[in-house]
Enzyme design. Structure first.
Site, PDB file in Angstrom:
ATOM      1  N   GLY A  99       0.806  -1.228   0.000  1.00  0.00           N
ATOM      2  CA  GLY A  99       0.000   0.000   0.000  1.00  0.00           C
ATOM      3  C   GLY A  99       0.828   1.263   0.000  1.00  0.00           C
ATOM      4  O   GLY A  99       2.054   1.223   0.101  1.00  0.00           O
ATOM      5  N   GLY A 101       2.501   3.635   1.560  1.00  0.00           N
ATOM      6  CA  GLY A 101       3.023   3.835   2.916  1.00  0.00           C
ATOM      7  C   GLY A 101       3.505   5.251   3.151  1.00  0.00           C
ATOM      8  O   GLY A 101       3.652   5.701   4.280  1.00  0.00           O
ATOM      9  N   ARG A 102       3.779   5.942   2.056  1.00  0.00           N
ATOM     10  CA  ARG A 102       4.183   7.345   2.206  1.00  0.00           C
ATOM     11  C   ARG A 102       3.717   8.173   1.022  1.00  0.00           C
ATOM     12  O   ARG A 102       4.284   9.223   0.743  1.00  0.00           O
ATOM     13  CB  ARG A 102       5.687   7.450   2.376  1.00  0.00           C
ATOM     14  CG  ARG A 102       6.461   6.812   1.236  1.00  0.00           C
ATOM     15  CD  ARG A 102       7.884   7.245   1.323  1.00  0.00           C
ATOM     16  NE  ARG A 102       8.723   6.383   0.502  1.00  0.00           N
ATOM     17  CZ  ARG A 102      10.009   6.555   0.389  1.00  0.00           C
ATOM     18  NH1 ARG A 102      10.606   7.533   1.029  1.00  0.00           N
ATOM     19  NH2 ARG A 102      10.724   5.742  -0.367  1.00  0.00           N
ATOM     20  N   LYS A 122       4.432  12.461  -2.202  1.00  0.00           N
ATOM     21  CA  LYS A 122       5.246  11.354  -1.713  1.00  0.00           C
ATOM     22  C   LYS A 122       6.142  11.887  -0.604  1.00  0.00           C
ATOM     23  O   LYS A 122       6.896  12.836  -0.818  1.00  0.00           O
ATOM     24  CB  LYS A 122       6.086  10.768  -2.854  1.00  0.00           C
ATOM     25  CG  LYS A 122       6.938   9.576  -2.431  1.00  0.00           C
ATOM     26  CD  LYS A 122       7.442   8.813  -3.635  1.00  0.00           C
ATOM     27  CE  LYS A 122       8.394   7.695  -3.242  1.00  0.00           C
ATOM     28  NZ  LYS A 122       8.893   6.973  -4.423  1.00  0.00           N
ATOM     29  N   ASP A 134       8.317   5.419   8.390  1.00  0.00           N
ATOM     30  CA  ASP A 134       7.854   6.708   8.904  1.00  0.00           C
ATOM     31  C   ASP A 134       6.976   7.520   7.956  1.00  0.00           C
ATOM     32  O   ASP A 134       6.484   8.590   8.337  1.00  0.00           O
ATOM     33  CB  ASP A 134       9.068   7.559   9.332  1.00  0.00           C
ATOM     34  CG  ASP A 134      10.067   7.751   8.201  1.00  0.00           C
ATOM     35  OD1 ASP A 134       9.738   7.415   7.042  1.00  0.00           O
ATOM     36  OD2 ASP A 134      11.182   8.226   8.481  1.00  0.00           O
ATOM     37  N   GLY A 135       6.834   7.056   6.721  1.00  0.00           N
ATOM     38  CA  GLY A 135       5.992   7.801   5.780  1.00  0.00           C
ATOM     39  C   GLY A 135       6.668   9.015   5.165  1.00  0.00           C
ATOM     40  O   GLY A 135       6.030   9.795   4.470  1.00  0.00           O
ATOM     41  N   ARG A 199      -1.547  -0.014  -9.596  1.00  0.00           N
ATOM     42  CA  ARG A 199      -0.437  -0.931  -9.862  1.00  0.00           C
ATOM     43  C   ARG A 199      -0.953  -2.356 -10.028  1.00  0.00           C
ATOM     44  O   ARG A 199      -2.081  -2.662  -9.627  1.00  0.00           O
ATOM     45  CB  ARG A 199       0.542  -0.894  -8.671  1.00  0.00           C
ATOM     46  CG  ARG A 199       1.051   0.487  -8.369  1.00  0.00           C
ATOM     47  CD  ARG A 199       1.142   0.738  -6.866  1.00  0.00           C
ATOM     48  NE  ARG A 199       1.416   2.159  -6.595  1.00  0.00           N
ATOM     49  CZ  ARG A 199       2.618   2.690  -6.516  1.00  0.00           C
ATOM     50  NH1 ARG A 199       3.681   1.901  -6.591  1.00  0.00           N
ATOM     51  NH2 ARG A 199       2.782   3.971  -6.317  1.00  0.00           N
ATOM     52  N   ASP A 275       4.400  -4.327  -7.093  1.00  0.00           N
ATOM     53  CA  ASP A 275       3.778  -3.118  -6.551  1.00  0.00           C
ATOM     54  C   ASP A 275       4.351  -1.866  -7.220  1.00  0.00           C
ATOM     55  O   ASP A 275       3.820  -0.777  -7.023  1.00  0.00           O
ATOM     56  CB  ASP A 275       3.972  -3.031  -5.031  1.00  0.00           C
ATOM     57  CG  ASP A 275       5.424  -3.177  -4.622  1.00  0.00           C
ATOM     58  OD1 ASP A 275       6.040  -4.199  -4.979  1.00  0.00           O
ATOM     59  OD2 ASP A 275       5.956  -2.274  -3.955  1.00  0.00           O
ATOM     60  N   ASN A 276       5.417  -2.046  -7.985  1.00  0.00           N
ATOM     61  CA  ASN A 276       6.004  -0.922  -8.699  1.00  0.00           C
ATOM     62  C   ASN A 276       5.752  -1.018 -10.196  1.00  0.00           C
ATOM     63  O   ASN A 276       6.481  -0.441 -10.997  1.00  0.00           O
ATOM     64  CB  ASN A 276       7.521  -0.845  -8.429  1.00  0.00           C
ATOM     65  CG  ASN A 276       7.815  -0.468  -6.981  1.00  0.00           C
ATOM     66  OD1 ASN A 276       6.971   0.104  -6.295  1.00  0.00           O
ATOM     67  ND2 ASN A 276       9.003  -0.783  -6.518  1.00  0.00           N
TER      68      ASN A 276
HETATM   69  P1  AMP Z   1       9.165   0.652  -2.714  1.00  0.00           P
HETATM   70  O1  AMP Z   1       9.820  -0.647  -3.036  1.00  0.00           O
HETATM   71  O2  AMP Z   1      10.100   1.779  -2.398  1.00  0.00           O
HETATM   72  O3  AMP Z   1       8.212   1.060  -3.812  1.00  0.00           O
HETATM   73  O4  AMP Z   1       8.320   0.486  -1.372  1.00  0.00           O
HETATM   74  C1  AMP Z   1       7.659  -0.692  -1.020  1.00  0.00           C
HETATM   75  C2  AMP Z   1       6.630  -0.412   0.028  1.00  0.00           C
HETATM   76  O5  AMP Z   1       7.200   0.203   1.174  1.00  0.00           O
HETATM   77  C3  AMP Z   1       5.500   0.502  -0.407  1.00  0.00           C
HETATM   78  O6  AMP Z   1       4.325   0.026   0.172  1.00  0.00           O
HETATM   79  C4  AMP Z   1       5.887   1.832   0.181  1.00  0.00           C
HETATM   80  O7  AMP Z   1       4.776   2.655   0.400  1.00  0.00           O
HETATM   81  C5  AMP Z   1       6.539   1.422   1.469  1.00  0.00           C
HETATM   82  N1  AMP Z   1       7.516   2.399   1.957  1.00  0.00           N
HETATM   83  C6  AMP Z   1       8.745   2.664   1.467  1.00  0.00           C
HETATM   84  N2  AMP Z   1       9.351   3.624   2.176  1.00  0.00           N
HETATM   85  C7  AMP Z   1       8.497   4.005   3.149  1.00  0.00           C
HETATM   86  C8  AMP Z   1       8.537   4.951   4.221  1.00  0.00           C
HETATM   87  N3  AMP Z   1       9.595   5.724   4.441  1.00  0.00           N
HETATM   88  N4  AMP Z   1       7.455   5.028   5.014  1.00  0.00           N
HETATM   89  C9  AMP Z   1       6.381   4.253   4.825  1.00  0.00           C
HETATM   90  N5  AMP Z   1       6.280   3.345   3.858  1.00  0.00           N
HETATM   91  C10 AMP Z   1       7.321   3.209   3.021  1.00  0.00           C
HETATM   92 MG    MG Z   2       6.711   1.312  -4.520  1.00  0.00          MG
END
Ligand code: AMP
Ligand code: MG
Length: 534
Positions: A99, A101-102, A122, A134-135, A199, A275-276
């Site tokens: 989901g 997350g940030r 973001k 931490d978002g 996604r 997810d990307n």
């Molecule tokens: P990513 O591979 O960077 O696309 O991130 C994978 C997952 O981790 C996604 O659900 C993001 O929303 C979550 N995520 C990455 N960095 C953070 C962060 N600093 N705070 C909260 N969620 C994060």
């Molecule tokens: Mg991502």
């Protein structure tokens, strides 16, 4: 400032819990959530093209309201912020709920052209999907996402866009090297923009939870609102198995096109988890991506992937397929027949092959693909450290000279190095008789092939220069922009943003930004290898 058209929250079910704490969210496609205010927002840059598309004037972009809104401090009437629920396969394994997350979607708005755009912050604070993080986002990764989104757009590669980059005035703690040495870094927020941020993982999470009703609802919504042409042609067949299988075929074609475009410009995404993967076939989530400098199919910029190299440059087309198979599996409840799904997936391979061949022919300035020539070229490029971007850019001049010369071999120096291609080689000290022979053989074949073409060498050079960029966001260039910005100097970011608006043009005053990576950058963090820490 905007005309709103918030469809995702209007037509799809949201989370019934409205408090913002980390949790699993069932039976919903999103959770409403507010951005977290920041102390001292400061605008670092905005994209003039994106602003214009959204109907924003420069005065509006430089206003206090703009920086407050795009830092997450203020909502405009009509905004309905939410975080999406999705899952994903990360590095080959099902990871469950991930989901936004940030990321927080502020609103869907109508651009000047009447198209619909989602505005998404973001790094604007935690959401129900933040899990243990931490978002927030740091300046370095935000600069990279902001610049690369717009650079890719100008290169003609499908991508999510970026409107703004704002410093929050609040530090964020990150352990950049994952070595137990966390440091404070400046926090930042990017406003990303796309017709949709949906996604593959949005569908996967519903299938994993066997929520077939919501899965169907999300698929129908996505097709109607994000695939208007498909919808217009096929809406009468809604709910039939073929409707979804043929839509998957469309997603396959778009993903194939995207992979071909990445291969054309030498882009390595670095984290091709499902997810990307954008359902629209856009490049999404700029993290530890990198630009291929030395042509090396097993190169990956992502330190987390250095061992398996799952997401290395040359792996990307195959991983695109792997990810689409995950999507096909997620859509199974809507189709429940193997054959149409397999046919859809076959579209991926067919499209990739067709478009890859056309793309390589265009890079070489040929009217037709030539397998022997292209295979030979990759062997030559692999024998000596050669800059992918510069090689093709300089090849336009090389071919023009070769075709008009009496003897094309006049273009080689005494050691057999092609003079006009010298700027592309990283280490001519490693030039050898074998490499000279291999290069000569290939150039001979290429020249013979060129002589069978009817187009003039100059016209061909012009055409080659429209597919072989001169300016790409080299990893070290982004890092220099980041270093300066961290000291409060945003001029390097402004310059990069400006130069990358015309990546195929000769820009006399900006030759320095087209040069190959300097030696000092070879092993510097951020310049060659990146961690996922962001
Ligand atoms: P990513 O591979 O960077 O696309 O991130 C994978 C997952 O981790 C996604 O659900 C993001 O929303 C979550 N995520 C990455 N960095 C953070 C962060 N600093 N705070 C909260 N969620 C994060
Ligand atoms: Mg991502």
């Amino acid at each position: 400032m905007f005309r709103y058209d918030n469809r995702f929250t209007q037509f799809l079910p949201g989370d019934s819990e409205d408090r913002n704490f980390r949790r699993q969210v069932f039976g919903a496609c999103y959770s409403r959530v507010q951005p977290t205010p920041v102390p001292r927002p400061q605008l670092v840059a905005y994209s003039p093209e994106m602003a214009e598309t959204l109907g924003l004037t420069p005065e509006q972009c430089n206003s206090d309201v703009f920086v407050q809104v795009f830092a997450g401090n203020q909502l405009l009437a009509g905004m309905d912020p939410f975080a999406m629920c999705y899952g994903g396969h990360q590095f080959g394994n099902w990871a469950g709920q991930l989901g936004d997350g940030r990321a927080i979607n502020l609103a869907e708005v109508l651009g000047r052209d009447g198209r619909r755009w989602t505005l998404q912050l973001k790094g604007a604070g935690p959401t129900p999907y933040s899990r243990t993080a931490d978002g927030l986002a740091v300046l370095r990764s935000s600069v990279r996402e902001f610049l690369c989104s717009e650079a890719m757009f100008h290169l003609g590669v499908p991508t999510t866009r970026a409107l703004s980059l704002v410093l929050t005035g609040q530090d964020v703690v990150r352990d950049m090297f994952y070595d137990g040495n966390p440091e404070r870094e400046p926090g930042a927020v990017v406003c990303r923009v796309a017709p949709s941020f949906t996604r593959f993982g949005n569908f996967e999470i519903l299938a994993a939870r066997q929520d077939d009703v919501l899965l169907r609802q999300l698929a129908n919504f996505t097709i109607e609102h994000d695939f208007p042409e498909f919808w217009a042609a096929r809406n009468a067949e809604q709910n039939s198995p073929l409707f979804y299988a043929d839509w998957l075929a469309e997603v396959c074609r778009r993903t194939a096109t995207l992979m071909v475009q990445w291969m054309r410009v030498g882009f390595v995404h670095g984290v091709m988890n499902t997810d990307n993967m954008s359902i629209l076939g856009l490049t999404i989530d700029y993290g530890p991506y990198g630009w291929l400098e030395d042509y090396d199919p097993v190169w990956t910029p992502n330190t987390t992937d250095a061992h398996g190299r799952r997401y290395a440059f040359g792996q990307q087309p195959q991983i695109g397929m792997w990810n689409l198979v995950r999507l096909a599996n997620a859509l199974w409840p809507l189709v429940q027949e193997k054959e149409p799904l397999q046919r859809a997936l076959q579209e991926y391979s067919d499209t990739y092959q067709r478009e890859f061949q056309a793309m390589m022919a265009a890079k070489l300035g040929l009217s037709q693909y030539d397998e022997e020539l292209v295979d030979g070229l990759f062997r030559v490029l692999g024998s000596l450290e050669t800059d992918y971007t510069l090689f093709f850019r300089h090849l336009a001049r090389w071919q023009a000279s070769a075709v008009t010369a009496n003897e094309w071999t006049e273009l080689l120096d005494v050691q057999g190095v092609p003079e006009l291609l010298k700027p592309a080689y990283y280490n001519l000290g490693q030039w050898s008789a074998t490499i000279a022979q291999r290069t000569r053989d290939w150039l001979g074949l290429y020249t013979a092939r060129l002589r069978r073409e009817t187009e003039s060498p100059l016209a061909r050079a012009t055409r080659m220069n429209q597919v072989n960029p001169k300016y790409v966001l080299r990893n070290y260039l982004a890092q220099l922009g980041i270093d300066a910005a961290a000291q409060g100097d945003f001029s390097k970011i402004a310059r990069l943003l400006d130069v990358l608006r015309q990546p195929y043009e000769e820009q006399e005053a900006n030759e320095d930004l087209a040069e190959k990576r300097p030696e000092w950058a070879r092993h510097r963090a951020g310049c060659s290898m990146l961690s996922c820490s962001s």
